[in-house]
Design a protein around this motif. Structure first.
Motif, mmCIF file in Angstrom:
data_model
loop_
_atom_site.group_PDB
_atom_site.id
_atom_site.type_symbol
_atom_site.label_atom_id
_atom_site.label_comp_id
_atom_site.label_asym_id
_atom_site.label_seq_id
_atom_site.Cartn_x
_atom_site.Cartn_y
_atom_site.Cartn_z
ATOM 1 N N CYS A 1 30.344 53.582 32.222
ATOM 2 C CA CYS A 1 30.025 52.179 31.951
ATOM 3 C C CYS A 1 28.956 52.031 30.883
ATOM 4 C CB CYS A 1 29.494 51.505 33.211
ATOM 5 S SG CYS A 1 30.665 51.387 34.540
ATOM 6 N N GLU A 2 29.137 51.020 30.057
ATOM 7 C CA GLU A 2 28.093 50.536 29.164
ATOM 8 C C GLU A 2 27.635 49.176 29.693
ATOM 9 O OE1 GLU A 2 29.833 50.046 25.278
ATOM 10 O OE2 GLU A 2 31.023 48.332 25.923
ATOM 11 N N ILE A 3 27.048 48.357 28.825
ATOM 12 C CA ILE A 3 26.768 46.971 29.222
ATOM 13 C C ILE A 3 27.879 46.111 28.636
ATOM 14 C CG2 ILE A 3 25.137 45.051 29.189
ATOM 15 C CD1 ILE A 3 22.884 47.074 29.097
ATOM 16 N N GLY A 4 27.886 45.867 27.347
ATOM 17 C CA GLY A 4 29.051 45.281 26.700
ATOM 18 C C GLY A 4 29.148 43.776 26.680
ATOM 19 N N TYR A 5 28.735 43.097 27.772
ATOM 20 C CA TYR A 5 28.717 41.630 27.835
ATOM 21 C C TYR A 5 30.109 40.995 27.728
ATOM 22 C CZ TYR A 5 23.762 42.457 26.927
ATOM 23 O OH TYR A 5 22.467 42.905 26.995
ATOM 24 N N ARG A 6 31.141 41.691 28.143
ATOM 25 C CA ARG A 6 32.475 41.089 28.089
ATOM 26 C C ARG A 6 33.350 41.737 29.161
ATOM 27 N NH1 ARG A 6 31.897 44.834 24.126
ATOM 28 N NH2 ARG A 6 33.582 46.348 23.849
ATOM 29 N N LEU A 7 34.538 41.185 29.381
ATOM 30 C CA LEU A 7 35.496 41.768 30.303
ATOM 31 C C LEU A 7 36.019 43.083 29.739
ATOM 32 C CD1 LEU A 7 37.601 38.576 31.163
ATOM 33 C CD2 LEU A 7 35.580 39.441 32.341
ATOM 34 N N HIS A 8 36.316 44.025 30.628
ATOM 35 C CA HIS A 8 36.910 45.281 30.181
ATOM 36 C C HIS A 8 38.399 45.061 29.948
ATOM 37 C CE1 HIS A 8 37.378 49.509 29.529
ATOM 38 N NE2 HIS A 8 38.348 49.555 30.415
ATOM 39 N N GLN A 9 38.850 45.382 28.755
ATOM 40 C CA GLN A 9 40.224 45.104 28.355
ATOM 41 C C GLN A 9 41.127 46.323 28.546
ATOM 42 O OE1 GLN A 9 41.264 42.109 27.511
ATOM 43 N NE2 GLN A 9 39.214 41.207 27.604
ATOM 44 N N PRO A 10 42.437 46.100 28.746
ATOM 45 C CA PRO A 10 43.364 47.207 29.013
ATOM 46 C C PRO A 10 43.374 48.282 27.939
ATOM 47 C CG PRO A 10 44.408 45.116 29.500
ATOM 48 C CD PRO A 10 43.104 44.778 28.851
ATOM 49 N N VAL A 11 43.158 47.898 26.674
ATOM 50 C CA VAL A 11 43.284 48.863 25.578
ATOM 51 C C VAL A 11 42.003 49.672 25.369
ATOM 52 C CG1 VAL A 11 45.014 47.502 24.373
ATOM 53 C CG2 VAL A 11 42.586 47.112 23.887
ATOM 54 N N GLU A 12 40.944 49.346 26.055
ATOM 55 C CA GLU A 12 39.664 50.012 25.813
ATOM 56 C C GLU A 12 39.535 51.289 26.635
ATOM 57 O OE1 GLU A 12 36.804 46.276 24.625
ATOM 58 O OE2 GLU A 12 37.139 46.675 26.755
ATOM 59 N N SER A 13 38.700 52.184 26.155
ATOM 60 C CA SER A 13 38.493 53.471 26.811
ATOM 61 C C SER A 13 37.868 53.309 28.184
ATOM 62 C CB SER A 13 37.576 54.347 25.943
ATOM 63 O OG SER A 13 37.151 55.494 26.647
ATOM 64 N N ARG A 14 38.270 54.166 29.111
ATOM 65 C CA ARG A 14 37.628 54.210 30.420
ATOM 66 C C ARG A 14 36.235 54.825 30.333
ATOM 67 N NH1 ARG A 14 42.108 55.033 35.105
ATOM 68 N NH2 ARG A 14 40.265 55.526 36.340
ATOM 69 N N PHE A 15 35.855 55.299 29.162
ATOM 70 C CA PHE A 15 34.514 55.853 28.974
ATOM 71 C C PHE A 15 33.612 54.903 28.186
ATOM 72 C CE2 PHE A 15 37.011 59.358 30.339
ATOM 73 C CZ PHE A 15 36.159 60.061 31.162
ATOM 74 N N ALA A 16 34.032 53.655 28.091
ATOM 75 C CA ALA A 16 33.185 52.607 27.513
ATOM 76 C C ALA A 16 33.506 51.299 28.228
ATOM 77 C CB ALA A 16 33.411 52.478 26.012
ATOM 78 N N ILE A 17 33.417 51.329 29.553
ATOM 79 C CA ILE A 17 33.780 50.156 30.342
ATOM 80 C C ILE A 17 32.681 49.110 30.235
ATOM 81 C CG2 ILE A 17 34.136 49.306 32.696
ATOM 82 C CD1 ILE A 17 35.689 51.844 33.265
ATOM 83 N N SER A 18 33.053 47.958 29.742
ATOM 84 C CA SER A 18 32.100 46.877 29.536
ATOM 85 C C SER A 18 31.765 46.190 30.855
ATOM 86 C CB SER A 18 32.686 45.851 28.560
ATOM 87 O OG SER A 18 31.783 44.802 28.341
ATOM 88 N N ARG A 19 30.498 45.779 30.979
ATOM 89 C CA ARG A 19 30.068 45.071 32.187
ATOM 90 C C ARG A 19 29.400 43.761 31.823
ATOM 91 N NH1 ARG A 19 26.590 49.258 35.559
ATOM 92 N NH2 ARG A 19 25.783 49.751 33.485
#
Length: 275
Positions: A208-226
């Motif tokens: 997980c990172e922070i990201g400030y957005r929803l985690h999208q299907p196309v994004e890496s599981r090693f950069a999960i936004s919160r």
């Protein structure tokens, strides 16, 4: 467990999310920290209201690894960084009342100690959960993940140091609880391609990172936004957040400044080492 390299979406061939995944990030549930730290604390009444609103709206409230395993479910993943000891006294009862679970990320070198990495904050004296409490939580269904070993800025240290810190954190949880952690939370939310590879190679399934957005299907599981949950968020605000993410300009600005902020931290570290 199969190693999943950054850029892929799943450890199971052919499996991926079909809908965006809202992942909430908490630190402390209480009402006693300093004004400077209040961004990272949610009062108990607000936390209970947020969980109640989500449950009443039909969301399944769970930890991150369980959410990733059920991509078609209407759900919200709940995560806590740092494993402060108010998780047991304050957060856990509210989670149990709402029928919810969560993922708790521990900086393993600090278990049973104080949050001394918080230089400049009075919260550096906040106590963290000890290993017996952490093992008991795992037995009750709370997912234990790691938050590094020494809570380092992993993207600005040499790769060898990052590798040691990541693997030491995984080993500590395995040795102390008998459970292998599946998920990692980057300390301070900082990561880069080499850090993501280190975490994947260590055997983790997500990070997980922070990201400030929803985690999208196309994004890496090693950069999960919160999504950072504000202490003032009530029922309406939390429901808007899990549907749309952060919609304020400040969140977008933070995302845009990432590369510049990392360059500054790299330079600061080099100057400090020279001094």
């Amino acid at each position: 467990m199969a190693t999943v390299l950054p850029g892929t979406t799943s450890g199971v061939p052919g499996e991926a999310f079909t809908i965006p995944l809202p992942v909430l990030m908490y630190h402390s549930v209480g009402d006693s920290v300093s004004a400077d730290f209040r961004r990272w604390e949610v009062p108990p009444a607000a936390f209970a209201e947020q969980l109640g609103a989500l449950a009443a709206s039909g969301y399944h409230l769970t930890g991150l690894t369980d959410a990733l395993a059920h991509p078609h479910r209407r759900q919200v993943a709940i995560t806590f960084d740092d494993a402060f000891d108010d998780f047991i006294s304050t957060a856990l009862p509210a989670l149990q009342t709402a029928g919810a679970s969560a993922t708790l990320y521990l900086p393993t070198a600090f278990a049973g100690r104080r949050a001394t990495w918080l230089d400049g904050y009075s919260e550096r004296n906040l106590p963290l959960l000890d290993w017996p409490d952490l093992a008991a939580l795992a037995g009750e269904g709370v997912e234990l993940g790691t938050h590094g070993h020494r809570h380092l800025e992993l993207d600005v240290v040499p790769t060898a140091i990052a590798r040691y810190d990541v693997t030491a954190s995984r080993r500590a949880i395995e040795e102390k609880t008998g459970r292998s952690p599946d998920s990692f939370s980057y300390p301070f939310g900082y990561h880069c391609a080499s850090v993501r590879h280190v975490v994947a190679a260590a055997g983790f399934d997500s990070a997980c990172e922070i990201g400030y957005r929803l985690h999208q299907p196309v994004e890496s599981r090693f950069a999960i936004s919160r999504l950072v949950v504000d202490r003032t968020a009530g029922s309406e605000e939390i429901l808007q957040m899990v549907e749309h993410g952060h919609r304020d300009a400040l969140a977008g600005a933070r995302r845009g400044l990432r590369s510049g902020w990392r360059a500054y931290r790299v330079a600061r570290r080099r100057l400090g080492r020279g001094a």
